[in-house]
Design an enzyme around this catalytic site. Structure first.
Site, PDB file in Angstrom:
ATOM      1  N   CYS A 109      41.408  40.135  51.896  1.00  0.00           N
ATOM      2  CA  CYS A 109      40.346  41.002  50.834  1.00  0.00           C
ATOM      3  C   CYS A 109      40.665  42.397  51.921  1.00  0.00           C
ATOM      4  O   CYS A 109      40.234  41.676  53.073  1.00  0.00           O
ATOM      5  CB  CYS A 109      38.823  40.115  50.812  1.00  0.00           C
ATOM      6  SG  CYS A 109      37.832  41.414  50.018  1.00  0.00           S
ATOM      7  N   ASP A 156      38.760  35.406  49.499  1.00  0.00           N
ATOM      8  CA  ASP A 156      38.624  36.927  48.874  1.00  0.00           C
ATOM      9  C   ASP A 156      37.304  36.821  48.010  1.00  0.00           C
ATOM     10  O   ASP A 156      36.851  35.920  48.215  1.00  0.00           O
ATOM     11  CB  ASP A 156      39.452  37.117  48.684  1.00  0.00           C
ATOM     12  CG  ASP A 156      39.289  37.731  46.900  1.00  0.00           C
ATOM     13  OD1 ASP A 156      39.233  39.721  48.072  1.00  0.00           O
ATOM     14  OD2 ASP A 156      39.328  38.786  46.372  1.00  0.00           O
ATOM     15  N   SER A 157      37.078  38.104  47.956  1.00  0.00           N
ATOM     16  CA  SER A 157      35.100  38.382  47.510  1.00  0.00           C
ATOM     17  C   SER A 157      35.348  37.923  46.151  1.00  0.00           C
ATOM     18  O   SER A 157      34.618  37.030  45.501  1.00  0.00           O
ATOM     19  CB  SER A 157      35.482  39.442  46.984  1.00  0.00           C
ATOM     20  OG  SER A 157      36.329  40.568  46.291  1.00  0.00           O
ATOM     21  N   GLU A 208      39.768  44.672  36.437  1.00  0.00           N
ATOM     22  CA  GLU A 208      39.351  42.895  35.776  1.00  0.00           C
ATOM     23  C   GLU A 208      38.963  42.837  34.389  1.00  0.00           C
ATOM     24  O   GLU A 208      38.938  41.962  33.334  1.00  0.00           O
ATOM     25  CB  GLU A 208      37.753  42.546  36.602  1.00  0.00           C
ATOM     26  CG  GLU A 208      38.360  42.518  38.235  1.00  0.00           C
ATOM     27  CD  GLU A 208      37.491  41.635  38.888  1.00  0.00           C
ATOM     28  OE1 GLU A 208      35.918  41.355  38.030  1.00  0.00           O
ATOM     29  OE2 GLU A 208      37.737  41.458  39.238  1.00  0.00           O
ATOM     30  N   THR A 245      38.279  44.710  51.960  1.00  0.00           N
ATOM     31  CA  THR A 245      37.255  45.165  52.146  1.00  0.00           C
ATOM     32  C   THR A 245      36.531  44.101  53.438  1.00  0.00           C
ATOM     33  O   THR A 245      36.171  44.259  55.082  1.00  0.00           O
ATOM     34  CB  THR A 245      36.232  45.197  51.253  1.00  0.00           C
ATOM     35  OG1 THR A 245      36.088  45.561  50.859  1.00  0.00           O
ATOM     36  CG2 THR A 245      34.718  45.598  51.523  1.00  0.00           C
ATOM     37  N   CYS A 292      43.692  47.531  48.514  1.00  0.00           N
ATOM     38  CA  CYS A 292      42.510  47.039  47.787  1.00  0.00           C
ATOM     39  C   CYS A 292      43.420  45.879  47.181  1.00  0.00           C
ATOM     40  O   CYS A 292      44.651  45.853  46.401  1.00  0.00           O
ATOM     41  CB  CYS A 292      42.294  47.454  46.566  1.00  0.00           C
ATOM     42  SG  CYS A 292      40.969  46.514  45.282  1.00  0.00           S
ATOM     43  N   THR A 293      43.431  44.751  47.205  1.00  0.00           N
ATOM     44  CA  THR A 293      43.785  43.104  46.068  1.00  0.00           C
ATOM     45  C   THR A 293      44.227  42.838  44.927  1.00  0.00           C
ATOM     46  O   THR A 293      45.007  42.897  44.743  1.00  0.00           O
ATOM     47  CB  THR A 293      42.881  41.536  46.015  1.00  0.00           C
ATOM     48  OG1 THR A 293      41.164  42.622  45.748  1.00  0.00           O
ATOM     49  CG2 THR A 293      42.478  41.562  47.595  1.00  0.00           C
ATOM     50  N   HIS A 294      43.054  44.172  43.858  1.00  0.00           N
ATOM     51  CA  HIS A 294      43.814  44.215  42.831  1.00  0.00           C
ATOM     52  C   HIS A 294      44.662  45.348  42.140  1.00  0.00           C
ATOM     53  O   HIS A 294      45.190  45.187  41.106  1.00  0.00           O
ATOM     54  CB  HIS A 294      42.081  44.927  41.840  1.00  0.00           C
ATOM     55  CG  HIS A 294      41.164  43.504  41.751  1.00  0.00           C
ATOM     56  ND1 HIS A 294      40.741  42.902  43.159  1.00  0.00           N
ATOM     57  CD2 HIS A 294      40.555  43.580  40.558  1.00  0.00           C
ATOM     58  CE1 HIS A 294      39.488  42.264  42.262  1.00  0.00           C
ATOM     59  NE2 HIS A 294      39.356  42.269  41.209  1.00  0.00           N
ATOM     60  N   TYR A 322      32.926  42.770  47.069  1.00  0.00           N
ATOM     61  CA  TYR A 322      31.962  42.684  48.629  1.00  0.00           C
ATOM     62  C   TYR A 322      32.369  44.651  48.675  1.00  0.00           C
ATOM     63  O   TYR A 322      31.550  44.835  49.577  1.00  0.00           O
ATOM     64  CB  TYR A 322      33.397  42.587  49.431  1.00  0.00           C
ATOM     65  CG  TYR A 322      32.997  41.137  49.938  1.00  0.00           C
ATOM     66  CD1 TYR A 322      32.004  40.280  48.968  1.00  0.00           C
ATOM     67  CD2 TYR A 322      34.159  40.514  50.653  1.00  0.00           C
ATOM     68  CE1 TYR A 322      32.336  38.842  49.645  1.00  0.00           C
ATOM     69  CE2 TYR A 322      33.730  39.354  50.698  1.00  0.00           C
ATOM     70  CZ  TYR A 322      32.965  38.267  50.420  1.00  0.00           C
ATOM     71  OH  TYR A 322      32.708  36.870  50.815  1.00  0.00           O
ATOM     72  N   GLY A 323      33.236  45.696  47.987  1.00  0.00           N
ATOM     73  CA  GLY A 323      33.111  46.692  48.338  1.00  0.00           C
ATOM     74  C   GLY A 323      32.374  47.726  48.022  1.00  0.00           C
ATOM     75  O   GLY A 323      32.446  48.962  48.673  1.00  0.00           O
TER      76      GLY A 323
HETATM   77  N1  DGL Z   1      39.100  42.204  47.389  1.00  0.00           N
HETATM   78  C1  DGL Z   1      38.268  43.031  46.970  1.00  0.00           C
HETATM   79  C2  DGL Z   1      39.170  44.627  48.200  1.00  0.00           C
HETATM   80  O1  DGL Z   1      40.303  43.978  48.469  1.00  0.00           O
HETATM   81  C3  DGL Z   1      38.459  43.839  46.045  1.00  0.00           C
HETATM   82  C4  DGL Z   1      36.866  43.548  45.052  1.00  0.00           C
HETATM   83  C5  DGL Z   1      35.899  43.505  45.279  1.00  0.00           C
HETATM   84  O2  DGL Z   1      34.885  44.917  46.019  1.00  0.00           O
HETATM   85  O3  DGL Z   1      35.253  42.489  46.056  1.00  0.00           O
HETATM   86  O4  DGL Z   1      38.636  45.221  48.959  1.00  0.00           O
END
Ligand code: DGL
Length: 270
Positions: free
Chosen positions: A76, A13-14, A157, A78, A189-191, A45-46
């Site tokens: 991830c 993941d990012s 976060e 993105t 999105c992962t979060h 990464y977004g």
């Molecule tokens: N992991 C990214 C996603 O699922 C979210 C966080 C980022 O922007 O890096 O898109």
């Protein structure tokens, strides 16, 4: 491909957000040993270009291949949107590859979802149009709307969850005219699994909230069992690598994985 069930599952993941997926895998597949890579040096990464994300994703996949992973899961959204096709072309014959978008798309289209479907995610994911393209390819008449919700990642976060501030931000996004009358919302999105119940509550439990972490873990189980690669017992500990390290990442990782983990610094670009 000459893979064995005792090889680890690679996940990247990012940053540490992909640990929501790793956590779902830990619960569903306790025998699998995971090697996780969080590209904390380049996050988020977004907001990055697709070209940069492809470059980082290739390096990381190469690293996970060196670690003898049997599968690499792009955890991830993105990176799944920007880099997965490239990874498939470059590494597809050496290793199993998975992303977090396709399992959700097939679950939705095969479960006979009716009504308007909403997708929320980072700017990169939403502007790529990947969810729409993939959903429409399988179900052409589906009504799909998508909305970038970039504040949600830093909000989560920073620990603003299940409180007044996060309620206000969630309301500001989800009250968008675009998402009016949706029957289903994909958390792209992962979060976002962290605030799944808060989003459910916002909709008074009337909208179906799709949490990709659970669906992806289930899909991994199916892929590994189909390939005869499910581990029968757990050999060794999980490993967690990050490309940049601060105490902050450790704190956030704990929130996402629900346990203290040792983040090992591994800068692939130095
Ligand atoms: N992991 C990214 C996603 O699922 C979210 C966080 C980022 O922007 O890096 O898109």
């Amino acid at each position: 491909m000459n893979l064995e069930s005792c090889q680890p599952v690679g996940i990247f993941d990012s940053g540490v957000g992909g640990l929501t997926v790793a956590s779902a895998i830990r619960s569903l597949l306790p025998n699998e040993r995971m090697i996780y890579f969080g590209d904390t040096a380049h996050l988020p990464y977004g907001d990055k270009s697709a070209a940069s994300i492809r470059h980082y994703s290739k390096e990381i996949t190469g690293f996970l291949l060196e670690q003898h992973c049997k599968v690499v899961l792009v955890a991830c959204n993105t990176a799944s949107a920007a880099a997965f096709d490239d990874l498939q072309r470059e590494y597809g014959e050496h290793i199993l590859l998975m992303n977090v978008i396709d399992p959700v798309v097939s679950r939705i289209t095969s479960s006979g979802v009716t009504g308007k479907v909403g997708v929320i995610g980072t700017k990169g994911t939403i502007h790529s149009g990947t969810y729409e393209k993939k959903l429409r390819a399988l179900q052409p008449g589906m009504e799909i709307v998508s909305l970038p919700t970039p504040l949600l990642v830093p909000m989560i976060e920073e620990g603003f969850v299940y409180d007044d501030i996060s309620n206000a931000i969630i309301r500001a996004y989800l009250s968008s005219e675009k998402l009016k009358d949706i029957s289903t919302l994909i958390l792209g999105c992962t979060h976002y699994p962290i605030i799944k119940n808060q989003i459910r509550k916002y909709y008074d439990f009337r909208v179906d909230i799709i949490d990709s972490a659970q669906i992806v873990a289930q899909e991994l189980k199916e892929v590994l069992s189909r390939e005869g690669l499910l581990a029968s017992d757990k050999k060794g500990e999980h490993q967690f690598f990050v490309s940049d390290h601060t105490d902050y990442f450790g704190k956030v990782a704990r929130m996402f994985f629900d346990e203290d983990i040792f983040l090992e610094l591994k800068d692939l670009w130095r």
